[in-house]
Design an enzyme around this catalytic site. Sequence first.
Site, PDB file in Angstrom:
ATOM      1  N   ASP A 229       0.812  -1.214   0.006  1.00 18.35           N
ATOM      2  CA  ASP A 229       0.050  -0.089   0.116  1.00 18.35           C
ATOM      3  C   ASP A 229       0.975   1.276   0.110  1.00 18.35           C
ATOM      4  OD1 ASP A 229      -2.095  -1.739   0.437  1.00 18.35           O
ATOM      5  OD2 ASP A 229      -2.078  -1.790   2.467  1.00 18.35           O
TER       6      ASP A 229
ATOM      7  N   GLU B 139     -11.736  -1.176  -2.442  1.00 14.40           N
ATOM      8  CA  GLU B 139     -10.918  -0.586  -1.355  1.00 14.40           C
ATOM      9  C   GLU B 139      -9.930   0.580  -2.048  1.00 14.40           C
ATOM     10  OE1 GLU B 139      -9.760  -3.358   1.486  1.00 14.40           O
ATOM     11  OE2 GLU B 139      -8.527  -4.414   0.066  1.00 14.40           O
TER      12      GLU B 139
END
Length: 310
Positions: A32, A201
Site C-alpha cells: 500500500d 478499497e
Amino acid sequence: MLNAFVIALTLASAVFAQPNPGKVTGDISVHDPTMCRDNAGTYFIFATGTGIPIHTSTDRIAWTQIGSVWPNGAPSDTNQFTGTTNGAIWAPDCTYLNGQFYLYYAASTFGSQNSGIFFATSTSGLPGTWTDHGLVTSTATGATYNAIDPNLLIDGSNWILSLGSFWTGIKEMTLSSSTGKPSSSSITSLAQRTANNGAIEASVIWKQGSFYYLFSSWDNCCQGLNSTYNIRVGRSSSAKGPFVDQSGVALTNGGGTLVLGTHGSIVGPGGQDLMSDVDGTIMVYHYYTATTSLLGINRLDFSSGWPVVV
Ligand SMILES: *[C@@H]1O[C@H](CO)[C@@H](O)[C@H](O)[C@H]1NC(C)=O
C-alpha cells in the site's frame, strides 16, 4: 482491408497492453505505498507496517528504508483499533504542499469495522519528526462502511477525504483545511460493488484536466501469488461524483474500467496512490512475484481522457 485489420490489432493491443513495473532497486518491499516529493526533490514512500515504514530515493529508482514515522511506537489512540500496542498501521496517504507533509493513516484489524483514520504532519518527513493530530473519523461493528484506506485530495481550498473498504464501498467526506478533520457529518457514496463480497478499497480521487478520477483496488489483497487485486477507475466532472467508467456504468453500480491487473509474472497489483511529478502523473502500487509485495512505479498517460499505464 489488411491495413484496417493491422490498425485494429494495433489499437487493441495498445488498449490491453499492461506494462511491467518500472525499474526500482534497493528496499522495494512495500505494501500500500504512497509517494511524495519534497522541495529538495527527495522522494518519500510511506507504506503499511509497524510504525509506518519510510523509504526515500533521490531518483525514484533506488530506494532505502530510512526508518519509520513512529520509531517509538504508534500513537496509543490507535491501540483500540489494532487491538495491541504499536500494531501495524495500514495504507497511509501522503500529500506534500508548501513545505509540509500531510499523512493520513488507518488502524484496524483484518475483516473488522472497528477502524480509525488518523492524521499527522511533518515538515521534513523524516523518522521521529511527526506530530500526530489524532483521530479523524472511525467506524464500529455494524456501520455501513469501514474507515480505512484514507486518501486526501486538496482541490483549491477544498480538502476532500475518500475512504472505505468492502461493505457499502467507497465514501467521501469534506475536511477542514485548518484542522484536517471533518468539517461536516455529510458522507457521499462514490463507488460500490456486489461482486466478490463487495471487494473494493484503496480509493484515490485524482484531478487531471477537467475530470476527477476515482481509482480503487478490486478483489483480494495480501495473499501472495493468490492475490487477485486489480486497479480500476471511473471519472466525473465533480469530486462528489457521480463517477462512471469508460462504458458509462456508474461506479456506485459496480462500474470500473481496468487500469492494471495481473499480467505475466506480475500478480495482484493494487493499493495504489498517484503523485504529480516533473515527468507527469505517477502511479505507485504493490504487486507480487512471490510471497513478498513489491513496489511498482509507472507513469499514467491521460491524453485519451482515461489513464493508461505506460
Ligand atoms: C494460496 O492458495 C493455496 C490453495 O488454497 C493455499 O494452499 C496457499 O496457502 C495460499 N497461499 C497464500 C500465500 O495465501
